[in-house]
Design an enzyme around this catalytic site. Structure first.
Site, PDB file in Angstrom:
ATOM      1  N   SER A  76      26.827 -51.428  44.189  1.00 50.54           N
ATOM      2  CA  SER A  76      26.910 -50.431  43.121  1.00 50.54           C
ATOM      3  C   SER A  76      26.432 -51.013  41.797  1.00 50.54           C
ATOM      4  O   SER A  76      25.256 -51.208  41.621  1.00 50.54           O
ATOM      5  CB  SER A  76      28.271 -49.777  42.986  1.00 50.54           C
ATOM      6  OG  SER A  76      28.096 -48.527  42.335  1.00 50.54           O
ATOM      7  N   HIS A  81      28.856 -54.282  27.629  1.00 52.45           N
ATOM      8  CA  HIS A  81      28.428 -53.929  26.279  1.00 52.45           C
ATOM      9  C   HIS A  81      29.205 -54.807  25.299  1.00 52.45           C
ATOM     10  O   HIS A  81      30.437 -54.875  25.395  1.00 52.45           O
ATOM     11  CB  HIS A  81      28.711 -52.452  25.977  1.00 52.45           C
ATOM     12  CG  HIS A  81      28.192 -51.531  27.032  1.00 52.45           C
ATOM     13  ND1 HIS A  81      26.880 -51.114  27.064  1.00 52.45           N
ATOM     14  CD2 HIS A  81      28.798 -50.979  28.105  1.00 52.45           C
ATOM     15  CE1 HIS A  81      26.713 -50.318  28.111  1.00 52.45           C
ATOM     16  NE2 HIS A  81      27.856 -50.221  28.757  1.00 52.45           N
ATOM     17  N   CYS A  96      31.093 -50.021  46.019  1.00 56.99           N
ATOM     18  CA  CYS A  96      31.330 -49.149  47.161  1.00 56.99           C
ATOM     19  C   CYS A  96      31.899 -49.990  48.295  1.00 56.99           C
ATOM     20  O   CYS A  96      31.662 -51.193  48.358  1.00 56.99           O
ATOM     21  CB  CYS A  96      30.017 -48.513  47.618  1.00 56.99           C
ATOM     22  SG  CYS A  96      29.248 -47.484  46.369  1.00 56.99           S
TER      23      CYS A  96
END
Length: 136
Positions: A76, A81, A96
């Site tokens: 996935s 940030h 996943c």
């Protein structure tokens, strides 16, 4: 479609840490952490937000901007940030569990990244996604 989605909001991170403002440093941290927990990176994009055009009020040096990085995983994704001016970082790890339970790898990846930023405070969330879906 089953998976584990982890988020963490980090506060009190030292702005001087290289991954807070350095594209190459954040990239190296993320890719090393992904490899350490045995997830498979299949793509990546990292973007730095540079420096202010002029000095900050009072003659202090320009503020260096943060970095956003995304690693696309076969399992996935990882997104990071940074906001050095706020001493803040947000982390997002989603895996996943198709064919194998990757939850423990996701937890280790999150722990490795949180430790690298050495925050004063951490707010974590975990969401189990998917599960049995009935046909309509």
């Amino acid at each position: 479609m089953e998976g584990l989605h982890l988020t963490a909001d980090l506060r009190g991170c030292a702005a001087a840490l290289p991954p807070m403002t350095g594209v190459a440093a954040l990239r190296a941290l993320c890719l090393a952490a992904v490899a350490e927990v045995e997830l498979q990176a299949v793509g990546e994009l990292f973007h730095g937000f540079g420096t202010a055009a002029t000095a900050a009020p009072g003659g202090s040096p320009p503020v260096t901007g943060g970095v956003t990085g995304v690693v696309l995983l076969a399992e996935s994704h990882l997104a990071v940030h940074t906001w050095p001016e706020r001493g803040a970082v947000t982390l997002d790890v989603y895996v996943c569990n198709l064919g194998a339970d990757n939850g423990a790898r996701a937890e280790r990846l999150m722990q490795r990244l949180v430790a690298a930023f050495a925050p004063a405070r951490v707010e974590r969330q975990a969401l189990r996604r998917g599960g049995a879906v009935e046909a309509a």
